[in-house]
Write a protein that holds these residues in place. Structure first.
Motif, PDB file in Angstrom:
ATOM      1  N   HIS A  50       0.835  -1.205   0.000  1.00 45.06           N
ATOM      2  CA  HIS A  50       0.000   0.000   0.000  1.00 45.06           C
ATOM      3  C   HIS A  50       0.871   1.257   0.000  1.00 45.06           C
ATOM      4  CE1 HIS A  50      -3.027   2.950   1.217  1.00 45.06           C
ATOM      5  NE2 HIS A  50      -2.272   3.258   2.254  1.00 45.06           N
ATOM      6  N   LEU A  51       1.928   1.259   0.814  1.00 43.64           N
ATOM      7  CA  LEU A  51       2.837   2.410   0.863  1.00 43.64           C
ATOM      8  C   LEU A  51       3.575   2.561  -0.459  1.00 43.64           C
ATOM      9  CD1 LEU A  51       4.316   1.849   4.439  1.00 43.64           C
ATOM     10  CD2 LEU A  51       2.684   3.627   3.768  1.00 43.64           C
ATOM     11  N   ARG A  52       3.986   1.462  -1.028  1.00 44.39           N
ATOM     12  CA  ARG A  52       4.705   1.497  -2.296  1.00 44.39           C
ATOM     13  C   ARG A  52       3.830   2.085  -3.409  1.00 44.39           C
ATOM     14  NH1 ARG A  52       7.006  -3.313  -5.606  1.00 44.39           N
ATOM     15  NH2 ARG A  52       7.304  -2.359  -7.651  1.00 44.39           N
ATOM     16  N   ARG A  53       2.559   1.703  -3.426  1.00 45.77           N
ATOM     17  CA  ARG A  53       1.654   2.187  -4.485  1.00 45.77           C
ATOM     18  C   ARG A  53       1.440   3.693  -4.406  1.00 45.77           C
ATOM     19  NH1 ARG A  53      -1.618  -2.339  -3.226  1.00 45.77           N
ATOM     20  NH2 ARG A  53      -3.102  -0.948  -2.224  1.00 45.77           N
ATOM     21  N   ARG A  54       1.680   4.270  -3.226  1.00 41.41           N
ATOM     22  CA  ARG A  54       1.489   5.715  -3.055  1.00 41.41           C
ATOM     23  C   ARG A  54       2.382   6.507  -4.006  1.00 41.41           C
ATOM     24  NH1 ARG A  54       0.104   7.475   2.179  1.00 41.41           N
ATOM     25  NH2 ARG A  54       0.563   9.556   1.382  1.00 41.41           N
ATOM     26  N   ILE A  55       3.544   5.935  -4.371  1.00 46.14           N
ATOM     27  CA  ILE A  55       4.461   6.682  -5.238  1.00 46.14           C
ATOM     28  C   ILE A  55       4.920   5.877  -6.452  1.00 46.14           C
ATOM     29  CG2 ILE A  55       5.361   8.147  -3.402  1.00 46.14           C
ATOM     30  CD1 ILE A  55       7.865   6.332  -3.409  1.00 46.14           C
ATOM     31  N   LYS A  92       4.327   7.761  -9.604  1.00 40.63           N
ATOM     32  CA  LYS A  92       4.462   9.219  -9.548  1.00 40.63           C
ATOM     33  C   LYS A  92       5.828   9.660 -10.057  1.00 40.63           C
ATOM     34  CE  LYS A  92       1.149   9.986  -5.813  1.00 40.63           C
ATOM     35  NZ  LYS A  92       0.957  10.464  -4.429  1.00 40.63           N
ATOM     36  N   SER A  93       5.876  10.876 -10.534  1.00 47.83           N
ATOM     37  CA  SER A  93       7.133  11.431 -11.033  1.00 47.83           C
ATOM     38  C   SER A  93       8.030  11.823  -9.867  1.00 47.83           C
ATOM     39  CB  SER A  93       6.851  12.661 -11.888  1.00 47.83           C
ATOM     40  OG  SER A  93       6.328  13.706 -11.083  1.00 47.83           O
ATOM     41  N   PRO A  94       9.365  11.823 -10.081  1.00 50.17           N
ATOM     42  CA  PRO A  94      10.281  12.242  -9.009  1.00 50.17           C
ATOM     43  C   PRO A  94       9.978  13.636  -8.480  1.00 50.17           C
ATOM     44  CG  PRO A  94      11.490  11.123 -10.731  1.00 50.17           C
ATOM     45  CD  PRO A  94      10.081  11.281 -11.246  1.00 50.17           C
ATOM     46  N   SER A  95       9.586  14.559  -9.347  1.00 46.12           N
ATOM     47  CA  SER A  95       9.287  15.919  -8.880  1.00 46.12           C
ATOM     48  C   SER A  95       8.098  15.918  -7.926  1.00 46.12           C
ATOM     49  CB  SER A  95       8.999  16.835 -10.072  1.00 46.12           C
ATOM     50  OG  SER A  95       7.886  16.368 -10.811  1.00 46.12           O
ATOM     51  N   HIS A  96       7.118  15.057  -8.189  1.00 48.76           N
ATOM     52  CA  HIS A  96       5.946  14.948  -7.310  1.00 48.76           C
ATOM     53  C   HIS A  96       6.364  14.325  -5.974  1.00 48.76           C
ATOM     54  CE1 HIS A  96       1.511  14.627  -6.675  1.00 48.76           C
ATOM     55  NE2 HIS A  96       1.917  13.733  -5.797  1.00 48.76           N
ATOM     56  N   ILE A  97       7.223  13.300  -6.038  1.00 53.50           N
ATOM     57  CA  ILE A  97       7.662  12.626  -4.818  1.00 53.50           C
ATOM     58  C   ILE A  97       8.447  13.587  -3.926  1.00 53.50           C
ATOM     59  CG2 ILE A  97       9.062  10.735  -3.899  1.00 53.50           C
ATOM     60  CD1 ILE A  97       8.489   9.231  -6.527  1.00 53.50           C
ATOM     61  N   ARG A  98       9.249  14.454  -4.543  1.00 54.43           N
ATOM     62  CA  ARG A  98      10.060  15.401  -3.768  1.00 54.43           C
ATOM     63  C   ARG A  98       9.218  16.388  -2.983  1.00 54.43           C
ATOM     64  NH1 ARG A  98      13.737  15.191  -8.336  1.00 54.43           N
ATOM     65  NH2 ARG A  98      12.632  16.938  -9.308  1.00 54.43           N
ATOM     66  N   HIS A 103       6.701  15.682  -1.087  1.00 57.27           N
ATOM     67  CA  HIS A 103       6.261  15.123   0.194  1.00 57.27           C
ATOM     68  C   HIS A 103       7.188  15.591   1.328  1.00 57.27           C
ATOM     69  CE1 HIS A 103       3.119  12.452  -1.229  1.00 57.27           C
ATOM     70  NE2 HIS A 103       3.924  11.941  -2.143  1.00 57.27           N
ATOM     71  N   PRO A 104       6.657  15.746   2.534  1.00 60.36           N
ATOM     72  CA  PRO A 104       7.515  16.031   3.690  1.00 60.36           C
ATOM     73  C   PRO A 104       8.548  14.917   3.858  1.00 60.36           C
ATOM     74  CG  PRO A 104       5.207  16.375   4.234  1.00 60.36           C
ATOM     75  CD  PRO A 104       5.226  15.730   2.888  1.00 60.36           C
ATOM     76  N   PRO A 105       9.711  15.219   4.446  1.00 56.34           N
ATOM     77  CA  PRO A 105      10.793  14.233   4.532  1.00 56.34           C
ATOM     78  C   PRO A 105      10.387  12.870   5.086  1.00 56.34           C
ATOM     79  CG  PRO A 105      11.588  16.381   5.201  1.00 56.34           C
ATOM     80  CD  PRO A 105      10.111  16.529   4.993  1.00 56.34           C
ATOM     81  N   ALA A 106       9.666  12.839   6.197  1.00 50.82           N
ATOM     82  CA  ALA A 106       9.316  11.552   6.814  1.00 50.82           C
ATOM     83  C   ALA A 106       8.452  10.705   5.886  1.00 50.82           C
ATOM     84  CB  ALA A 106       8.594  11.783   8.142  1.00 50.82           C
ATOM     85  N   ILE A 107       7.495  11.349   5.212  1.00 48.42           N
ATOM     86  CA  ILE A 107       6.634  10.623   4.281  1.00 48.42           C
ATOM     87  C   ILE A 107       7.445  10.176   3.067  1.00 48.42           C
ATOM     88  CG2 ILE A 107       4.620  10.802   2.768  1.00 48.42           C
ATOM     89  CD1 ILE A 107       3.402  12.762   4.732  1.00 48.42           C
ATOM     90  N   ARG A 108       8.261  11.083   2.536  1.00 43.01           N
ATOM     91  CA  ARG A 108       9.060  10.762   1.348  1.00 43.01           C
ATOM     92  C   ARG A 108      10.001   9.587   1.621  1.00 43.01           C
ATOM     93  NH1 ARG A 108      11.254  15.289   0.932  1.00 43.01           N
ATOM     94  NH2 ARG A 108      13.417  14.881   1.549  1.00 43.01           N
ATOM     95  N   MET A 109      10.689   9.618   2.751  1.00 45.19           N
ATOM     96  CA  MET A 109      11.632   8.558   3.088  1.00 45.19           C
ATOM     97  C   MET A 109      10.928   7.212   3.260  1.00 45.19           C
ATOM     98  SD  MET A 109      14.704   9.687   3.078  1.00 45.19           S
ATOM     99  CE  MET A 109      14.268  10.817   1.737  1.00 45.19           C
ATOM    100  N   THR A 110       9.762   7.227   3.931  1.00 43.23           N
ATOM    101  CA  THR A 110       9.029   5.985   4.170  1.00 43.23           C
ATOM    102  C   THR A 110       8.522   5.383   2.863  1.00 43.23           C
ATOM    103  OG1 THR A 110       8.337   6.749   6.360  1.00 43.23           O
ATOM    104  CG2 THR A 110       7.085   4.946   5.391  1.00 43.23           C
ATOM    105  N   LEU A 142       9.624   5.937  -0.233  1.00 42.80           N
ATOM    106  CA  LEU A 142      10.764   5.486  -1.044  1.00 42.80           C
ATOM    107  C   LEU A 142      11.339   4.189  -0.485  1.00 42.80           C
ATOM    108  CD1 LEU A 142      12.647   8.834  -1.777  1.00 42.80           C
ATOM    109  CD2 LEU A 142      11.702   7.274  -3.491  1.00 42.80           C
ATOM    110  N   ALA A 143      11.431   4.101   0.838  1.00 38.93           N
ATOM    111  CA  ALA A 143      11.957   2.884   1.460  1.00 38.93           C
ATOM    112  C   ALA A 143      11.063   1.685   1.146  1.00 38.93           C
ATOM    113  CB  ALA A 143      12.077   3.076   2.977  1.00 38.93           C
TER     114      ALA A 143
END
Length: 303
Positions: A241-246, A249-255, A257-264, A266-267
């Protein structure tokens, strides 16, 4: 409340028992039927119906027969005012439950986040679990269960972001962010694909080059340095579910996100990509070995 019922379901869920008939007995007309509908629907739903229209006609007719009044007079039952409030209070007393308050909502949200969301996200099953828990706690079920689930999931995901962010070393976070940045190119050269885009590519046709490509991809994924047990406490469906969130999506869209959300997120993507590339590589190697064996057989046969 669902609209269609089988005869067996009506008998199981909406048959008035002797002591329940006693509670209905001192009422008459629309009040008698209205109380019966309110009571039995409360038993089934765990909450009071929000409007007359929520009651399924089949249920109303089935109860009307039991209390000996015309089902049509249910339309005369007043859905607001002192009478229905008295009826709700009587039903709560009979069922030994209390009204749903803000404190109950907070307790349910805490229960969902600590005991349920780790292994269950399906809306229908969550609804059933919430109703069962409300019965256990002797409280009314909330009127808007989907809204409660949505609020709970948001709070649960916020907890996940905090936990995962704390487990990622600063250098790992830098490597994750680097996936969103294209390497510099000399003037006149074609722009290279982003590292994240390369990791999303499917394996090429079976062959040594394809295997080498997947090996390089696996090395790149492992070089990011995610802890092996990063998502150990979470169900695979949640990580997906977390993986499908991004995932698309394009890298510019992913960037954005707030750091904690972006890191989670991407991880989660890298964690599952690592598993998928490992599986794909094993499959490729098996196919290559199988192909080599077939060629060897043909050479022996032709010799």
């Amino acid at each position: 409340m669902k609209r269609t019922w089988t005869s067996e379901e009506l008998l199981e869920h909406f048959t008035l028992l002797p002591d329940e008939l006693t509670a209905v007995g001192n009422k008459s007309g629309a009040t008698r039927l209205g109380f019966a509908v309110l009571f039995k629907c409360f038993q089934y739903e765990g909450r009071f119906l929000r409007s007359r229209q929520e009651a399924a006609p089949e249920v109303v007719r089935f109860l009307a027969t039991q209390v000996g009044v015309d089902a049509a007079i249910f339309a005369q039952y007043a859905w607001e005012g002192r009478a229905i409030e008295v009826h709700r209070a009587q039903i709560r007393e009979i069922a030994k439950v209390h009204e749903f308050h803000r404190a109950d909502e907070e307790a349910l949200l805490d229960w969902l986040c600590t005991e349920i969301f780790d292994h269950e996200h399906h809306p229908e099953r969550l609804r059933d679990l919430i109703r069962a828990e409300c019965r256990t706690r002797a409280i009314e079920a909330p009127d808007d269960i989907p809204a409660l689930i949505e609020t709970g999931l948001l709070a649960y995901e916020a907890q996940i972001y905090t936990v995962i962010m704390a487990l990622l070393a600063p250098e790992v976070q830098d490597r994750l962010d680097a996936l969103l940045v294209a390497p510099p190119v000399a003037e006149g050269e074609e722009e290279e694909e982003l590292p994240l885009s390369l990791l999303r590519l499917d394996p090429r046709p079976v062959g040594v080059e394809s295997a080498l490509s997947e090996i390089a991809k696996l090395r790149a994924l492992r070089a990011i340095g995610l802890p092996i047990d990063l998502f150990q406490r979470y169900a695979p469906k949640l990580v997906e579910h977390l993986r499908r969130r991004i995932a698309a999506k394009s890298p510019s869209h992913i960037r954005q996100h707030p750091p904690a959300i972006r890191m989670t997120l991407l991880a989660a993507l890298i964690f599952q990509c690592t598993q998928e590339v490992t599986d794909a590589l094993v499959t490729l190697l098996i196919q290559i070995v199988h192909r080599i064996g077939k060629r060897a057989e043909r050479r022996v046969e032709s010799a």
